[in-house]
Structures are given as C-alpha cells and as structure tokens.
Design a protein around this motif. Sequence first.
Motif, PDB file in Angstrom:
ATOM      1  N   ARG A 120     -10.688  -4.543   0.866  1.00 55.98           N
ATOM      2  CA  ARG A 120     -11.175  -3.162   1.025  1.00 55.98           C
ATOM      3  C   ARG A 120     -11.032  -2.689   2.464  1.00 55.98           C
ATOM      4  NH1 ARG A 120     -14.053   0.476  -1.771  1.00 55.98           N
ATOM      5  NH2 ARG A 120     -14.332  -0.979  -3.510  1.00 55.98           N
ATOM      6  N   GLU A 121     -11.291  -3.582   3.441  1.00 56.54           N
ATOM      7  CA  GLU A 121     -11.152  -3.194   4.839  1.00 56.54           C
ATOM      8  C   GLU A 121      -9.706  -2.858   5.185  1.00 56.54           C
ATOM      9  OE1 GLU A 121     -14.842  -5.794   6.773  1.00 56.54           O
ATOM     10  OE2 GLU A 121     -12.796  -6.609   6.743  1.00 56.54           O
ATOM     11  N   VAL A 122      -8.758  -3.651   4.662  1.00 60.11           N
ATOM     12  CA  VAL A 122      -7.334  -3.380   4.915  1.00 60.11           C
ATOM     13  C   VAL A 122      -6.979  -1.976   4.471  1.00 60.11           C
ATOM     14  CG1 VAL A 122      -4.989  -3.989   4.213  1.00 60.11           C
ATOM     15  CG2 VAL A 122      -6.596  -5.796   4.841  1.00 60.11           C
ATOM     16  N   LEU A 123      -7.414  -1.620   3.273  1.00 58.82           N
ATOM     17  CA  LEU A 123      -7.072  -0.300   2.740  1.00 58.82           C
ATOM     18  C   LEU A 123      -7.871   0.804   3.420  1.00 58.82           C
ATOM     19  CD1 LEU A 123      -6.739  -1.019  -1.093  1.00 58.82           C
ATOM     20  CD2 LEU A 123      -4.967  -1.012   0.664  1.00 58.82           C
ATOM     21  N   SER A 124      -9.107   0.538   3.776  1.00 56.21           N
ATOM     22  CA  SER A 124      -9.931   1.566   4.416  1.00 56.21           C
ATOM     23  C   SER A 124      -9.365   1.970   5.770  1.00 56.21           C
ATOM     24  CB  SER A 124     -11.372   1.061   4.582  1.00 56.21           C
ATOM     25  OG  SER A 124     -11.982   0.852   3.319  1.00 56.21           O
ATOM     26  N   LEU A 125      -8.889   0.990   6.539  1.00 55.48           N
ATOM     27  CA  LEU A 125      -8.285   1.302   7.840  1.00 55.48           C
ATOM     28  C   LEU A 125      -7.022   2.143   7.663  1.00 55.48           C
ATOM     29  CD1 LEU A 125      -8.762  -2.113   9.657  1.00 55.48           C
ATOM     30  CD2 LEU A 125      -9.792   0.071  10.301  1.00 55.48           C
ATOM     31  N   SER A 126      -6.215   1.786   6.672  1.00 50.74           N
ATOM     32  CA  SER A 126      -5.005   2.568   6.422  1.00 50.74           C
ATOM     33  C   SER A 126      -5.348   3.976   5.929  1.00 50.74           C
ATOM     34  CB  SER A 126      -4.119   1.861   5.392  1.00 50.74           C
ATOM     35  OG  SER A 126      -3.583   0.674   5.930  1.00 50.74           O
ATOM     36  N   ALA A 127      -6.390   4.085   5.117  1.00 50.12           N
ATOM     37  CA  ALA A 127      -6.811   5.398   4.631  1.00 50.12           C
ATOM     38  C   ALA A 127      -7.224   6.297   5.789  1.00 50.12           C
ATOM     39  CB  ALA A 127      -7.958   5.253   3.638  1.00 50.12           C
ATOM     40  N   MET A 128      -7.926   5.730   6.783  1.00 47.55           N
ATOM     41  CA  MET A 128      -8.327   6.499   7.959  1.00 47.55           C
ATOM     42  C   MET A 128      -7.096   6.950   8.741  1.00 47.55           C
ATOM     43  SD  MET A 128     -11.537   4.167   9.258  1.00 47.55           S
ATOM     44  CE  MET A 128     -11.648   5.051  10.813  1.00 47.55           C
ATOM     45  N   THR A 129      -6.118   6.054   8.877  1.00 45.75           N
ATOM     46  CA  THR A 129      -4.905   6.374   9.627  1.00 45.75           C
ATOM     47  C   THR A 129      -4.126   7.500   8.964  1.00 45.75           C
ATOM     48  OG1 THR A 129      -4.737   4.094  10.406  1.00 45.75           O
ATOM     49  CG2 THR A 129      -2.754   5.428  10.539  1.00 45.75           C
ATOM     50  N   MET A 130      -4.054   7.467   7.631  1.00 44.57           N
ATOM     51  CA  MET A 130      -3.268   8.456   6.890  1.00 44.57           C
ATOM     52  C   MET A 130      -4.042   9.727   6.567  1.00 44.57           C
ATOM     53  SD  MET A 130      -0.958   6.329   4.132  1.00 44.57           S
ATOM     54  CE  MET A 130      -2.054   4.986   3.710  1.00 44.57           C
ATOM     55  N   GLY A 131      -5.357   9.720   6.796  1.00 44.69           N
ATOM     56  CA  GLY A 131      -6.157  10.883   6.436  1.00 44.69           C
ATOM     57  C   GLY A 131      -6.407  10.973   4.949  1.00 44.69           C
ATOM     58  N   VAL A 132      -6.491   9.805   4.289  1.00 46.72           N
ATOM     59  CA  VAL A 132      -6.717   9.757   2.838  1.00 46.72           C
ATOM     60  C   VAL A 132      -8.220   9.624   2.585  1.00 46.72           C
ATOM     61  CG1 VAL A 132      -6.294   8.392   0.760  1.00 46.72           C
ATOM     62  CG2 VAL A 132      -4.466   8.708   2.424  1.00 46.72           C
ATOM     63  N   PRO A 133      -8.781  10.314   1.606  1.00 50.05           N
ATOM     64  CA  PRO A 133     -10.207  10.190   1.298  1.00 50.05           C
ATOM     65  C   PRO A 133     -10.593   8.751   0.975  1.00 50.05           C
ATOM     66  CG  PRO A 133      -9.247  12.045   0.129  1.00 50.05           C
ATOM     67  CD  PRO A 133      -8.112  11.294   0.740  1.00 50.05           C
ATOM     68  N   ARG A 134     -11.790   8.340   1.373  1.00 54.50           N
ATOM     69  CA  ARG A 134     -12.253   6.970   1.113  1.00 54.50           C
ATOM     70  C   ARG A 134     -12.281   6.658  -0.383  1.00 54.50           C
ATOM     71  NH1 ARG A 134     -15.301   4.547   5.231  1.00 54.50           N
ATOM     72  NH2 ARG A 134     -15.533   2.797   3.775  1.00 54.50           N
ATOM     73  N   SER A 135     -12.483   7.685  -1.196  1.00 54.96           N
ATOM     74  CA  SER A 135     -12.516   7.476  -2.643  1.00 54.96           C
ATOM     75  C   SER A 135     -11.194   6.948  -3.171  1.00 54.96           C
ATOM     76  CB  SER A 135     -12.865   8.784  -3.360  1.00 54.96           C
ATOM     77  OG  SER A 135     -11.909   9.795  -3.054  1.00 54.96           O
ATOM     78  N   ARG A 136     -10.113   7.231  -2.444  1.00 56.92           N
ATOM     79  CA  ARG A 136      -8.790   6.769  -2.864  1.00 56.92           C
ATOM     80  C   ARG A 136      -8.693   5.251  -2.776  1.00 56.92           C
ATOM     81  NH1 ARG A 136      -4.691   7.418  -6.255  1.00 56.92           N
ATOM     82  NH2 ARG A 136      -2.738   6.638  -5.370  1.00 56.92           N
ATOM     83  N   VAL A 137      -9.421   4.643  -1.829  1.00 58.39           N
ATOM     84  CA  VAL A 137      -9.413   3.188  -1.682  1.00 58.39           C
ATOM     85  C   VAL A 137      -9.927   2.522  -2.952  1.00 58.39           C
ATOM     86  CG1 VAL A 137     -10.395   1.233  -0.423  1.00 58.39           C
ATOM     87  CG2 VAL A 137      -9.645   3.280   0.821  1.00 58.39           C
ATOM     88  N   SER A 138     -11.050   2.978  -3.438  1.00 57.88           N
ATOM     89  CA  SER A 138     -11.610   2.409  -4.674  1.00 57.88           C
ATOM     90  C   SER A 138     -10.685   2.646  -5.858  1.00 57.88           C
ATOM     91  CB  SER A 138     -12.990   3.022  -4.961  1.00 57.88           C
ATOM     92  OG  SER A 138     -13.911   2.688  -3.947  1.00 57.88           O
ATOM     93  N   ALA A 139     -10.053   3.818  -5.880  1.00 59.35           N
ATOM     94  CA  ALA A 139      -9.168   4.146  -7.004  1.00 59.35           C
ATOM     95  C   ALA A 139      -7.987   3.193  -7.082  1.00 59.35           C
ATOM     96  CB  ALA A 139      -8.684   5.591  -6.868  1.00 59.35           C
ATOM     97  N   VAL A 140      -7.341   2.908  -5.927  1.00 64.19           N
ATOM     98  CA  VAL A 140      -6.169   2.038  -5.982  1.00 64.19           C
ATOM     99  C   VAL A 140      -6.565   0.582  -6.182  1.00 64.19           C
ATOM    100  CG1 VAL A 140      -4.639   3.576  -4.710  1.00 64.19           C
ATOM    101  CG2 VAL A 140      -6.015   1.900  -3.454  1.00 64.19           C
ATOM    102  N   LEU A 141      -7.734   0.172  -5.677  1.00 65.31           N
ATOM    103  CA  LEU A 141      -8.211  -1.195  -5.934  1.00 65.31           C
ATOM    104  C   LEU A 141      -8.419  -1.406  -7.431  1.00 65.31           C
ATOM    105  CD1 LEU A 141     -10.716  -1.706  -2.984  1.00 65.31           C
ATOM    106  CD2 LEU A 141      -8.633  -3.032  -3.400  1.00 65.31           C
ATOM    107  N   ASP A 142      -9.009  -0.425  -8.085  1.00 59.20           N
ATOM    108  CA  ASP A 142      -9.182  -0.511  -9.541  1.00 59.20           C
ATOM    109  C   ASP A 142      -7.832  -0.501 -10.246  1.00 59.20           C
ATOM    110  OD1 ASP A 142     -11.916  -0.593  -9.302  1.00 59.20           O
ATOM    111  OD2 ASP A 142     -12.199   1.562  -9.652  1.00 59.20           O
ATOM    112  N   LEU A 143      -6.908   0.320  -9.759  1.00 61.27           N
ATOM    113  CA  LEU A 143      -5.593   0.454 -10.392  1.00 61.27           C
ATOM    114  C   LEU A 143      -4.840  -0.870 -10.388  1.00 61.27           C
ATOM    115  CD1 LEU A 143      -3.401   2.316 -11.614  1.00 61.27           C
ATOM    116  CD2 LEU A 143      -2.625   2.752  -9.263  1.00 61.27           C
ATOM    117  N   VAL A 144      -4.936  -1.630  -9.293  1.00 59.39           N
ATOM    118  CA  VAL A 144      -4.174  -2.878  -9.193  1.00 59.39           C
ATOM    119  C   VAL A 144      -4.965  -4.093  -9.666  1.00 59.39           C
ATOM    120  CG1 VAL A 144      -2.827  -1.946  -7.283  1.00 59.39           C
ATOM    121  CG2 VAL A 144      -4.832  -3.371  -6.789  1.00 59.39           C
TER     122      VAL A 144
END
Length: 304
Positions: free
Chosen positions: A91-115
């Motif tokens: 989750r931390e790996v994706l959260s840092l990338s989400a901050m860098t890209m300007g992606v909502p934090r909710s997207r992190v949970s969505a892709v974790l569930d997806l994979v």
Amino acid sequence: MITADHLTKRYGAHTAVDDVSFTCEPGTVTGFLGPNGAGKSTTMRMICGLTAPSAGSATVAGVPFRRLDNPGRRIGVLLDASAQHGGRTGREVLSLSAMTMGVPRSRVSAVLDLVGLDGKAARKRVRQYSLGMRQRLGLAHALLGEPGILILDEPANGLDPEGIFWMRGLLRDFADRGGTVLLSSHLLREVDAVADRLVMIGGGRIVAQGDKAELLAGGGTLVRAVDPAALVTALDRAGLSHTRTQDGALLVSAEPGAIGWAAAENNVVLLELRPADGGGLEQMFLSLTAAPAAAGDAVKEGAR
C-alpha cells in the motif's frame, strides 16, 4: 498508440536491436515474442525512455515518452517486478506513486482489490512478497494512473495458473475498452489466447509481424534456392510477401505452385519447396527463431 520507428541499439560492436519498426493500435493486445537475448527488453526500454536508441525513435500517444506530462497517467509500465522498495508495504508503494501522479488515494485501494492483494497482503513488506505477488503489485502500479496504454514485460512470470487466467481476462478487458497493450512473454499459449497482433523478433531484428489470425492461417510455404538473392527478387516481382527464417529459408505467404512459377520465370533453381508445418503459434515461433542468425544475415522482407 505505440510506435517504434527504425529503433536500433548498439553496445560497442554488438547490435542488440537492429532497425525495429512496429505499431500497437488502440483496442488491441500486441504480443511481443522472441527468444532470450533477442532484443525484446531493450526495445521496450527504448520505448519507455530508459535506454537511448543509437538510431530511430519511438513515441507513446504521439510523443516521445520523456516528453509526456505526468507519464503515469498516460502509460502504465511493468518491466521488472523486483524493482520495488522491499522495506515498504504494498500500500505504501502505491500511495507514494499516487501522490506523485496526483491520483486520489481511493484509487490505491481500487487497484489493490483489482489485482487481488487484499488488506493483509497490502500491509506486508514487499520483501515478504512472492514473485507472483510482486507481479500483481507491479501491475497495480501500472494501472494506478488509469492509463490508456500498458507496456508489460513478462507480467505472468511467477503467477500460478489461476493468476495467469486472471491476468489474461484483465488485459483482454483493458483492450476491449479501447486500451493499447504491448505484452512480452515466453508463455506462447497465453499470448496466443489474448493477443490480436504479433511481433516476433530474433537476433535483434523483426522476423514477422501482423494480425495473429493472418500470420497463423495456413502456415505459409517454406522455400530455399541455390541463389537466395535471386529468389528474393523473383518473389518481389511476383508480389509475394515473405520473411527470412533464422535458419536461412524464406517463409512465403502463398501456395507452393505460385512460388514455383515465380522461380521458374526468373530461372531460379529451388532446393526446397514445401508447405510450412501448421503447428500454430509455437511452430511458427520455432521456425522463425530456432537458430541464431549469422551476423548481417537476418532480413526483414515482408515485415511491415
């Protein structure tokens, strides 16, 4: 869209990739196939701006990768699943990338569930992940910015059969919704099951490319001649498309009779003329990439 235009990469006297050109269209999965050392990973690194080409160019969504504004929102890349910080959680790996890209934090949970990385897996340190879990995390990272293009190098490596089946469905759905996928894999059956187009590379050069159904239909005809250059000229005059296999024969998209007439009209003496073995993707892959090409001997006649 992904476009490779006469990409070439030399390391001293060694040419790793030699004049490679192909296009990946929206709404398709392109299987990028070749034996180890054929130049697949180097080509993908050049497309992604990680390796500078010695000649040629590549564009993603119409521009070079390095000129993309916030590239993670346009293209998702998975070239090495082990290239992740082992001390961070998934989750931390994706959260840092989400901050860098300007992606909502909710997207992190969505892709974790997806994979398929549930809450417990997402809280584990990446160093504790199996190879298959790292692949899933890498794919989640590629999808995080909701890109329209995916470039994936061996994404099924380490996945169990259920995981491979899941990934196939995910990529097929991505393309069916208008996405573009460039997929490199050694798993020929999986590529056969999901790809619309194929690009085969051997010895750094394209040996075949095109629509999968067209490439596999009938298998074509194998032909050899006493004078290979004269045979190429005869086939070109007759308008018969052809590619050179790694063992020196020509694979021609025509019936043996048409090839025989073309050779006779140009006084070309044939040594071999027979239907290619119709063994599907695996047989075509082996026939085109079975033997190492001699230096300067591979030719891309007929490759588009």
